[in-house]
Design a protein around this motif. Structure first.
Motif, short mmCIF file in Angstrom:
data_model
loop_
_atom_site.label_atom_id
_atom_site.label_comp_id
_atom_site.label_asym_id
_atom_site.label_seq_id
_atom_site.Cartn_x
_atom_site.Cartn_y
_atom_site.Cartn_z
N ALA A 129 0.48 2.42 -11.23
CA ALA A 129 0.12 2.11 -9.84
C ALA A 129 -1.10 1.20 -9.78
O ALA A 129 -1.14 0.25 -8.99
CB ALA A 129 -0.15 3.42 -9.09
N ILE A 130 -2.09 1.48 -10.63
CA ILE A 130 -3.31 0.67 -10.63
C ILE A 130 -3.02 -0.77 -11.07
O ILE A 130 -3.55 -1.73 -10.49
CB ILE A 130 -4.36 1.31 -11.56
N LYS A 131 -2.19 -0.92 -12.11
CA LYS A 131 -1.88 -2.25 -12.61
C LYS A 131 -0.98 -3.04 -11.66
O LYS A 131 -1.18 -4.25 -11.47
CB LYS A 131 -1.21 -2.13 -13.98
N GLN A 132 0.01 -2.37 -11.08
CA GLN A 132 0.97 -3.08 -10.24
C GLN A 132 0.41 -3.40 -8.86
O GLN A 132 0.77 -4.41 -8.26
CB GLN A 132 2.25 -2.25 -10.10
N ASN A 165 0.82 -1.20 0.00
CA ASN A 165 0.00 0.00 0.00
C ASN A 165 0.86 1.26 0.00
O ASN A 165 0.54 2.25 -0.66
CB ASN A 165 -0.93 0.00 1.21
N ALA A 166 1.97 1.22 0.74
CA ALA A 166 2.85 2.38 0.82
C ALA A 166 3.53 2.66 -0.52
O ALA A 166 3.65 3.81 -0.94
CB ALA A 166 3.90 2.17 1.91
N ASP A 219 -5.08 -3.95 -5.61
CA ASP A 219 -5.96 -3.94 -4.44
C ASP A 219 -5.62 -2.83 -3.46
O ASP A 219 -6.10 -2.83 -2.32
CB ASP A 219 -5.88 -5.30 -3.72
N SER A 220 -4.81 -1.89 -3.86
CA SER A 220 -4.37 -0.84 -2.95
C SER A 220 -5.45 0.22 -2.73
O SER A 220 -6.15 0.60 -3.68
CB SER A 220 -3.11 -0.16 -3.49
N ALA A 272 -4.95 3.22 -2.47
CA ALA A 272 -4.53 4.42 -3.21
C ALA A 272 -5.08 4.47 -4.62
O ALA A 272 -5.00 5.50 -5.29
CB ALA A 272 -3.00 4.49 -3.25
N ASN A 273 -5.64 3.35 -5.08
CA ASN A 273 -6.14 3.31 -6.46
C ASN A 273 -7.31 4.26 -6.68
O ASN A 273 -7.55 4.70 -7.81
CB ASN A 273 -6.56 1.89 -6.83
N GLU A 274 -8.04 4.57 -5.64
CA GLU A 274 -9.15 5.51 -5.78
C GLU A 274 -8.62 6.87 -6.24
O GLU A 274 -9.14 7.48 -7.18
CB GLU A 274 -9.88 5.66 -4.45
N GLU A 275 -7.57 7.34 -5.58
CA GLU A 275 -6.96 8.61 -5.98
C GLU A 275 -6.27 8.47 -7.34
O GLU A 275 -6.30 9.41 -8.15
CB GLU A 275 -5.94 9.06 -4.93
#
Length: 266
Positions: free
Chosen positions: A204-207, A175-176, A210-211, A213-216
């Motif tokens: 970021a979304i692909k790698q 997540n970080a 489930d994070s 941070a994907n919303e942002e």
């Protein structure tokens, strides 16, 4: 005149040597100590927070008694002492050395765990204690190194008592690292580098699918496509946001301020 100067220098040099001879010699208090005595004293210093002295004793123990269980335990403890002393380079070197010398040691799993902890805690500093800086904004190299160490532990020693905590820290690190990429994407966007912002957000979304941070990341991606005039891509991203995060605070005007940073879990 030259003779007088020469005599003066000679006398001064002789006096300095004499003064050196008058100084008491520093005695090594550990002379004659057994391996058990050295280890016990080193351990007491370690437990009391005397890391410099503990390290010195552990190193003397290994030098004088290089064979046996005391020497191996000293090698492990000296790595821990450096870790507690916040000496990352020495701590990692000591841990790596032990793993290389004793790959089949019954406690080598702990050294993999310690390597992860040393890198994990490298992301913080005394300065961070007095600020609200999000540690994910910093260079992620230590995070990746920590993740790799914890991953090795989990793969090689799935039954280790340290593995559950290592896995928990790996999840946090994922997540970080994702949040770090989002910080970079946002940096590019704010400076008008919309292609770079979109690429970094997509990465970021692909790698890290489930994070949190994907919303942002999706919001930055949508805004980047909009700035680039890519209306179809912008609308597609908007549909994904609405479907995945129907109550997204980013989409409705930006995130609400939290009571504290999400990353302070340890």
């Amino acid at each position: 005149m030259q003779n007088i100067l020469f005599k003066f220098i000679t006398v001064a040099f002789a006096l300095s040597l004499a003064a050196c001879g008058l100084l008491p010699e520093q005695k090594d208090e550990t002379v004659g100590w057994s391996a058990g005595k050295l280890y016990s004293e080193a351990k007491d210093e370690l437990n009391a927070g005397g890391y410099d002295k503990a390290i010195k004793y552990f190193e003397k123990l290994e030098s004088r008694y290089p064979f046996g269980t005391y020497a191996q335990q000293a090698q492990m403890d000296v790595a821990y002492a450096y870790y507690r002393q916040n000496d990352q380079a020495q701590g990692l070197a000591a841990a790596d050395r032990f793993i290389k010398l004793h790959p089949n040691h019954p406690n080598v799993d702990y050294m993999y765990y310690l390597r992860g902890l040393i890198n994990f805690n490298d992301r913080t500093s005394i300065f961070d204690t007095f600020t609200d800086q999000d540690n994910t904004e910093r260079d992620p190299k230590a995070m990746r190194d920590a993740f790799d160490s914890f991953k090795l532990l989990a793969e090689r020693f799935p039954e280790s008592k340290y593995t559950p905590d290592a896995i928990a820290r790996m999840k946090y690190l994922v997540n970080a690292m994702s949040q770090y990429d989002v910080h970079v994407a946002n940096y590019y966007f704010r400076r008008g580098a919309y292609v770079s912002a979109a690429n970094r957000a997509q990465a970021a979304i692909k790698q890290y699918p489930d994070s949190p941070a994907n919303e942002e990341a999706l919001f930055i991606l949508m805004r980047s496509y909009e700035a680039l005039g890519q209306q179809q891509l912008r609308d597609d991203t908007e549909r994904v946001i609405k479907a995945t995060y129907p109550n997204s605070s980013w989409y409705t005007g930006g995130p609400k301020k939290k009571a504290g940073p999400w990353w302070k879990v340890w």
